[in-house]
Structures are given as C-alpha cells and as structure tokens.
Design a protein around this motif. Structure first.
Motif, PDB file in Angstrom:
ATOM      1  N   ARG A  10       0.830  -1.196   0.000  1.00 56.40           N
ATOM      2  CA  ARG A  10       0.000   0.000   0.000  1.00 56.40           C
ATOM      3  C   ARG A  10       0.871   1.255   0.000  1.00 56.40           C
ATOM      4  NH1 ARG A  10      -5.419  -1.120   3.153  1.00 56.40           N
ATOM      5  NH2 ARG A  10      -5.556  -3.325   2.716  1.00 56.40           N
ATOM      6  N   GLY A  11       0.478   2.241  -0.775  1.00 59.03           N
ATOM      7  CA  GLY A  11       1.126   3.534  -0.788  1.00 59.03           C
ATOM      8  C   GLY A  11       2.386   3.604  -1.618  1.00 59.03           C
ATOM      9  N   GLY A  12       2.731   2.621  -2.361  1.00 55.95           N
ATOM     10  CA  GLY A  12       3.943   2.632  -3.174  1.00 55.95           C
ATOM     11  C   GLY A  12       3.912   3.720  -4.229  1.00 55.95           C
ATOM     12  N   ARG A  13       2.782   3.797  -4.917  1.00 62.87           N
ATOM     13  CA  ARG A  13       2.653   4.834  -5.939  1.00 62.87           C
ATOM     14  C   ARG A  13       2.580   6.216  -5.306  1.00 62.87           C
ATOM     15  NH1 ARG A  13      -1.945   2.466  -9.902  1.00 62.87           N
ATOM     16  NH2 ARG A  13      -1.019   0.425 -10.158  1.00 62.87           N
ATOM     17  N   GLN A  14       1.960   6.292  -4.176  1.00 61.75           N
ATOM     18  CA  GLN A  14       1.807   7.585  -3.510  1.00 61.75           C
ATOM     19  C   GLN A  14       3.173   8.139  -3.066  1.00 61.75           C
ATOM     20  OE1 GLN A  14      -0.975   9.064  -3.697  1.00 61.75           O
ATOM     21  NE2 GLN A  14      -2.144   7.285  -4.397  1.00 61.75           N
ATOM     22  N   ARG A  15       4.030   7.270  -2.553  1.00 62.73           N
ATOM     23  CA  ARG A  15       5.354   7.722  -2.134  1.00 62.73           C
ATOM     24  C   ARG A  15       6.146   8.255  -3.313  1.00 62.73           C
ATOM     25  NH1 ARG A  15       7.467   2.763   1.211  1.00 62.73           N
ATOM     26  NH2 ARG A  15       5.387   2.257   1.906  1.00 62.73           N
ATOM     27  N   LEU A  16       6.063   7.564  -4.440  1.00 68.49           N
ATOM     28  CA  LEU A  16       6.769   8.021  -5.628  1.00 68.49           C
ATOM     29  C   LEU A  16       6.237   9.372  -6.086  1.00 68.49           C
ATOM     30  CD1 LEU A  16       8.847   7.450  -7.816  1.00 68.49           C
ATOM     31  CD2 LEU A  16       7.060   6.254  -9.097  1.00 68.49           C
ATOM     32  N   ARG A  17       4.941   9.550  -6.085  1.00 69.52           N
ATOM     33  CA  ARG A  17       4.352  10.839  -6.483  1.00 69.52           C
ATOM     34  C   ARG A  17       4.789  11.952  -5.533  1.00 69.52           C
ATOM     35  NH1 ARG A  17      -1.740   8.837  -7.790  1.00 69.52           N
ATOM     36  NH2 ARG A  17      -1.257   7.849  -9.767  1.00 69.52           N
ATOM     37  N   ARG A  18       4.777  11.689  -4.229  1.00 63.37           N
ATOM     38  CA  ARG A  18       5.174  12.706  -3.259  1.00 63.37           C
ATOM     39  C   ARG A  18       6.641  13.085  -3.430  1.00 63.37           C
ATOM     40  NH1 ARG A  18       3.701  10.022   1.947  1.00 63.37           N
ATOM     41  NH2 ARG A  18       2.531   8.535   0.723  1.00 63.37           N
ATOM     42  N   ALA A  19       7.504  12.113  -3.710  1.00 67.58           N
ATOM     43  CA  ALA A  19       8.930  12.403  -3.912  1.00 67.58           C
ATOM     44  C   ALA A  19       9.135  13.278  -5.151  1.00 67.58           C
ATOM     45  CB  ALA A  19       9.719  11.103  -4.035  1.00 67.58           C
ATOM     46  N   ARG A  22       7.938  16.855  -4.374  1.00 67.74           N
ATOM     47  CA  ARG A  22       8.911  17.599  -3.566  1.00 67.74           C
ATOM     48  C   ARG A  22      10.088  18.055  -4.420  1.00 67.74           C
ATOM     49  NH1 ARG A  22       7.796  13.677   0.732  1.00 67.74           N
ATOM     50  NH2 ARG A  22       9.344  12.381  -0.283  1.00 67.74           N
TER      51      ARG A  22
END
Length: 180
Positions: A10-19, A22
């Motif tokens: 869960r959240g793998g794509r979200q972490r990439l988008r947030r990085a 930033r």
C-alpha cells in the motif's frame, strides 16, 4: 502448496508521487530565486549588459533619465591630460597607476616663485613617456629645440574639469607632483 493471497503494497505509488512533487517544488523554488536575483541585478543597470537589437536609443534614454534623477550617481567622464612637470627627476619616480597631487606655482617677472596652490588631488598616472634616445630620434624631432624648462611629461587620468584646470595651470605656472 497452499494458496497465498496476492501481496499488495500500500502507498507505493503515492510515495513516488510525493517524492517527485517535492523535487519539482525544490526546483521551482531554486528557479524563482535565480530569476529574482537576475531581475535585481539588471535593475541596477550593470555595465556591459546589452538588450535586444535596436534598444540602444532606449538604453541611452534610460541612462540619461537615471542620471537626471540621481545627479550624485552620474558617472564622471575621465580624460587623459598630458602635463609637463618642472622637475624631471620627480617624474622618473612615477609609475603608471600611482596617485598624485598636482601643485602649481606661478613665476613672477623677477623669476621668483609665488605661493603654490593645489590644482588636482588624487589623480592617477596613466603613462610616463620616456624621452627618445638621441640616436633613435627622427630628423623632425632633432630639428625641434630642446625644452627650455627642463621638465618632463606625464599623462594623468582625471575628470574633464580637473584636466582643464591642469592644462590652464601648466600654461601659466610650473607644476610639481606629490605622490599620494
């Protein structure tokens, strides 16, 4: 072998988008600071910068308006002023780049010097021409009589008004220099 349910991270794509977001924000902030610095430096009218072709008249008009708005900041036009100093030995001590004060002393009809006054302060020595060797002098310069005052020539860089005072004092007085 037993059946396993598929693994879901869960959240793998979200972490990439947030990085990536930033990183974009940091890049945008850096570009904004650079643009602000460039705008501030060009607002002060740095010398040597050129605008688009055909903007020469606009740049001159803007410079004239800035000089009229701030007369204390207007650039002083520097000129070269050749002057004959009475003591040739003093001139031999000078080097280009030296700062000197020029003093004038008018001669009376009896040949005595009157009170000296300062003509220019802190002017820069631009050049100290050396007299030509007698063997290398041309026929035209050999025909000229030698200088009767025994002085030596020095080229000074000074503002236009000071150069005019130097020329006038050199015509009517004997000039001397003090190395600053």
């Amino acid at each position: 072998m037993p059946l396993f349910a598929p693994l879901r991270v869960r959240g793998g794509r979200q972490r990439l988008r947030r990085a990536l977001l930033r990183r974009r924000r940091a890049l945008a902030a850096g570009l904004a600071v650079t643009a602000a610095a460039l705008a501030a430096s060009s607002a002060h009218g740095l010398e040597g910068t050129r605008g688009p072709a055909g903007s020469g008249a606009d740049a001159k008009a803007a410079a004239a308006a800035a000089a009229a708005a701030h007369p204390a900041r207007s650039p002083v036009e520097m000129v070269s002023a050749p002057v004959r100093i009475a003591d040739a030995a003093t001139v031999r001590l000078l080097r280009p780049g030296d700062r000197v004060d020029v003093i004038a002393s008018a001669l009376s009809s009896v040949g005595e010097a009157s009170e000296a006054h300062i003509v220019a302060t802190g002017v820069r020595v631009a050049e100290v021409p050396r007299p030509p060797e007698p063997s290398t002098a041309s026929a035209a310069s050999a025909a000229l009589p030698p200088s009767s005052d025994g002085g030596a020539l020095v080229v000074l860089t000074a503002p236009r008004q000071v150069a005019a005072k130097l020329a006038g004092a050199g015509a009517t007085s004997r000039l001397a220099v003090i190395v600053c």
